[in-house]
Design an enzyme around this catalytic site. Sequence first.
Site, PDB file in Angstrom:
ATOM      1  N   LYS A 284     -20.147  -4.571  80.870  1.00 15.65           N
ATOM      2  CA  LYS A 284     -21.393  -3.812  80.942  1.00 15.65           C
ATOM      3  C   LYS A 284     -21.885  -3.471  79.540  1.00 15.65           C
ATOM      4  O   LYS A 284     -21.083  -3.165  78.649  1.00 15.65           O
ATOM      5  CB  LYS A 284     -21.133  -2.552  81.770  1.00 15.65           C
ATOM      6  CG  LYS A 284     -22.350  -1.722  82.134  1.00 15.65           C
ATOM      7  CD  LYS A 284     -21.906  -0.568  83.030  1.00 15.65           C
ATOM      8  CE  LYS A 284     -23.044   0.338  83.446  1.00 15.65           C
ATOM      9  NZ  LYS A 284     -22.559   1.426  84.340  1.00 15.65           N
TER      10      LYS A 284
ATOM     11  N   SER B  54     -24.958   1.955  88.496  1.00 14.90           N
ATOM     12  CA  SER B  54     -25.658   1.418  87.353  1.00 14.90           C
ATOM     13  C   SER B  54     -25.070   0.128  86.778  1.00 14.90           C
ATOM     14  O   SER B  54     -25.669  -0.507  85.914  1.00 14.90           O
ATOM     15  CB  SER B  54     -25.697   2.459  86.227  1.00 14.90           C
ATOM     16  OG  SER B  54     -24.376   2.776  85.791  1.00 14.90           O
TER      17      SER B  54
ATOM     18  N   THR C 163     -19.800   7.028  86.794  1.00 16.79           N
ATOM     19  CA  THR C 163     -19.791   8.484  86.762  1.00 16.79           C
ATOM     20  C   THR C 163     -19.806   9.011  88.191  1.00 16.79           C
ATOM     21  O   THR C 163     -19.063   9.915  88.545  1.00 16.79           O
ATOM     22  CB  THR C 163     -20.993   9.019  85.969  1.00 16.79           C
ATOM     23  OG1 THR C 163     -21.036   8.390  84.686  1.00 16.79           O
ATOM     24  CG2 THR C 163     -20.925  10.525  85.795  1.00 16.79           C
ATOM     25  N   SER C 164     -20.655   8.403  89.016  1.00 21.50           N
ATOM     26  CA  SER C 164     -20.658   8.660  90.458  1.00 21.50           C
ATOM     27  C   SER C 164     -21.374   7.501  91.143  1.00 21.50           C
ATOM     28  O   SER C 164     -22.599   7.486  91.230  1.00 21.50           O
ATOM     29  CB  SER C 164     -21.351   9.985  90.793  1.00 21.50           C
ATOM     30  OG  SER C 164     -21.335  10.232  92.186  1.00 21.50           O
ATOM     31  N   GLY C 165     -20.622   6.492  91.559  1.00 18.35           N
ATOM     32  CA  GLY C 165     -21.169   5.382  92.329  1.00 18.35           C
ATOM     33  C   GLY C 165     -21.514   4.135  91.557  1.00 18.35           C
ATOM     34  O   GLY C 165     -21.873   3.120  92.157  1.00 18.35           O
ATOM     35  N   SER C 166     -21.413   4.138  90.235  1.00 22.11           N
ATOM     36  CA  SER C 166     -21.959   3.040  89.439  1.00 22.11           C
ATOM     37  C   SER C 166     -21.129   1.776  89.441  1.00 22.11           C
ATOM     38  O   SER C 166     -21.600   0.730  89.006  1.00 22.11           O
ATOM     39  CB  SER C 166     -22.182   3.500  87.995  1.00 22.11           C
ATOM     40  OG  SER C 166     -23.265   4.387  87.914  1.00 22.11           O
TER      41      SER C 166
END
Length: 540
Positions: free
Chosen positions: A109, A190, A211-214
């Site tokens: 990434k 993301s 961080t939350s869901g990425s």
Amino acid sequence: MGFKRLLTTASAIWLGVAQLGRCSTVKGVSFPDLIDVTIDDLEEGLSRSLFTSVDLVSAYLARIEQVNPVLHVVNEVNPDALNIAAELDALRASGTTLGPLHGIPILIKDNIATNDKMNNTAGSFALVGAKVPRDSTMAAKLRQAGAIILGKANLSQWANYRSSNSSSGWSAYGGQVTGAYYPNEDPGGSSSGSGVAAAIGLSLAALGTETSGSIISPSQKGCLVGIKPTVGLTSRYLVIPISSHQDSIGPMARTVKDTAILLQAIAGVDSYDNYTSAIPFPEHKIPDYVAALNASSLSGARIGVPLNAINQTSNPTEIVAFWSAIKTMQDAGATVVTSNFTVASPNTTTIVLGADFVSDLAVYFAGLTYNPHDLHTLSDLRDFTQTFEAEMYPNRDTARWDGALDLGYNNTDGRFWEDYQKNLYWGGEGGLLGAIERDQLDAVVMPTSQAASRAAIQGAPLVTVPLGFYPATWNVTRNARGLVQQGPNIPFGISFLGGMWEEEKLLALAYSFEQKTQVRKKGPKPYLVPNIELGDFAGF
């Protein structure tokens, strides 16, 4: 947007064969297509000299060139990738290999920094040309394991921590990533480019950040396995941050085993990230995640379903598949119990992420050895973004930054600590960790679309595995930016959530479920797949 400037080094090698059809053999030997190939397959082919790592890099570069104008998956390719591959081929020829990732191309990434000729942008022109003092620990560990960092995958800009009105997979620098299973599909974010790249074989696998869901959101959209490790299992050093309390780096791949191999390579203590000092294993020795994989791991496992935390009416297709998966686990010998969370709907706020970002971004800026726009604070970054035309402000606003700055404090303030303690309770005794302890669970399972926040706020691990696909007759629904959110053949997943540092157990359960269901193998293929294969290059 940056991609077109970076392919010239390699292009002469493969443009002449870019129109060749898909091959199912290499030198006359049957070999999996690159959309299905595993690390074991590539390792066997390399060891048998069916092809070289130079061949492999050349094929992946050609595949990227073929689809990137449509999907905008890769921001930059590594101009040294072919030279690195040649060096690793020579090392293999001399009888030395560095492990199962030796000579295997991996995309990372574009917020995971490398100290080479590539940029580290988080999708922003603010960081184009910026330099770091050394590789991020994640990049360094990949290289130490013999992997070839093929390039930087596009992402939701600033890991989806800028705007309230943007879209998953959009960045000013890389454009809009679209998903692999339906035209103009929302790719999830993301780690959007990482997910699409692994889904269609633009590299063997990819690294994402969460961080939350990425990680788990684009993994489910790509019919992938993705793991968000416990915060601190993988170093965040020189990874462009959101939150030191929640950020984690993990692999995204097509199989649980490949995911485990990659996690093995990148996990471990790092003096540059003090969170890794909390790794609890004796002498900080990381468990053997690959050895833990057993097709019978569900037998005897105790699995919890938090009924009061699962919305069973929001998405009937996913819920029906979820309960079918529960039956599969029971048939495999698992005990499944209702394990409700004490606080089913925690009143979480944006304070922890906002205050962390103010502090952590300043630390990242301070570590740059070259800072082309002289940015030192979030206020500096906001000013740049709001005045640099290509950043598309105010069409893409800065609302998340505005909120963080409006707090008036960072994560050293007592008010931050109060909110963080609430998160620890809601994710601990009041949520996932409390349920695991009370009901003596090996894991909690939830639909992936509802799982991320339950592990995010306290930094716990979770793994998503393919669960199903929307029917071929499903109506298309779009978001405000026109991206397809639901539509025919789009995949979705199921997540295994665990206690802190319990990745070994989660991967074993995920592997057992994967082996019993084989959703990716049985389901529809992406709508757009490169037709260039290893056989187009091996022996040239």
